[in-house]
Design a protein around this motif. Structure first.
Motif, short mmCIF file in Angstrom:
data_model
loop_
_atom_site.label_atom_id
_atom_site.label_comp_id
_atom_site.label_asym_id
_atom_site.label_seq_id
_atom_site.Cartn_x
_atom_site.Cartn_y
_atom_site.Cartn_z
N GLY A 38 30.40 -1.26 10.30
CA GLY A 38 31.06 -0.65 8.21
C GLY A 38 30.46 1.12 8.62
N SER A 39 29.68 0.16 8.73
CA SER A 39 28.32 1.54 8.22
C SER A 39 28.55 2.96 9.70
N LEU A 40 28.36 1.75 10.26
CA LEU A 40 27.86 3.02 11.38
C LEU A 40 29.45 3.94 11.90
N THR A 41 30.37 2.99 11.77
CA THR A 41 31.77 3.90 11.56
C THR A 41 32.46 4.45 10.40
N GLY A 42 31.78 4.71 10.16
CA GLY A 42 31.91 4.65 8.30
C GLY A 42 32.96 4.15 7.72
N GLU A 43 32.94 3.10 7.56
CA GLU A 43 34.30 2.59 6.94
C GLU A 43 33.48 1.02 6.16
N THR A 44 32.67 1.88 5.47
CA THR A 44 32.19 1.11 4.38
C THR A 44 33.47 1.71 2.50
N ASN A 47 33.04 -2.51 -2.24
CA ASN A 47 33.23 -3.70 -2.40
C ASN A 47 32.75 -4.19 -0.99
N GLY A 48 32.40 -3.00 0.15
CA GLY A 48 31.96 -3.82 1.31
C GLY A 48 32.20 -3.40 2.79
N PHE A 49 33.27 -3.56 3.08
CA PHE A 49 33.48 -2.66 4.52
C PHE A 49 34.99 -3.22 4.70
N ASN A 50 35.71 -2.19 5.24
CA ASN A 50 36.92 -2.21 5.74
C ASN A 50 37.36 -1.92 7.60
N LEU A 51 37.29 -2.88 8.26
CA LEU A 51 37.67 -2.35 9.51
C LEU A 51 38.36 -2.53 9.98
N ASN A 52 38.89 -1.60 10.88
CA ASN A 52 40.81 -2.07 11.30
C ASN A 52 40.46 -1.26 12.72
N GLY A 53 41.25 -1.60 13.36
CA GLY A 53 41.49 -1.69 14.77
C GLY A 53 39.89 -1.30 16.15
N LEU A 54 39.66 -1.10 16.52
CA LEU A 54 38.43 -0.85 17.74
C LEU A 54 37.10 -1.63 17.23
N PRO A 55 36.57 -0.93 15.21
CA PRO A 55 35.46 -1.70 14.83
C PRO A 55 36.29 -3.08 14.99
#
Length: 89
Positions: A38-44, A47-55
């Motif tokens: 999430g930090s590498l893809t900007g999806e933080t 409350n933490g992270f929210n990963l969608n798709g490829l991540p």
């Protein structure tokens, strides 16, 4: 004459140790890996992270790879080593 070729038998640790190690390994890899991805893809989020798709797919591959290498290559995962839940010959 008897030919006694015996393979070493593995002593299995208690089920609760193996189960707890697996659960803690999953939680550890999910949160550490998820937050790192999430930090590498900007999806933080706040409350933490929210990963969608490829991540999210990358996180799934990371979890599978962690367990594969932990069991087959490294001789035990982090929590198996901490809790003494590895099979011992």
């Amino acid at each position: 004459m008897s030919d006694q070729t015996s393979s070493p038998t593995l002593t299995r640790p208690a089920f609760w140790r193996r189960g707890l190690a697996g659960l803690l390994d999953f939680i550890t890899v999910f949160f550490v890996g998820g937050y790192a991805i999430g930090s590498l893809t900007g999806e933080t989020t706040n409350n933490g992270f929210n990963l969608n798709g490829l991540p999210a797919l990358v996180l799934l591959v990371l979890i599978v790879a962690y367990f594969y290498f932990g069991w087959k290559v490294w001789g035990g995962t982090i929590w198996q080593r901490i809790l003494g839940a590895r099979p011992v010959p």
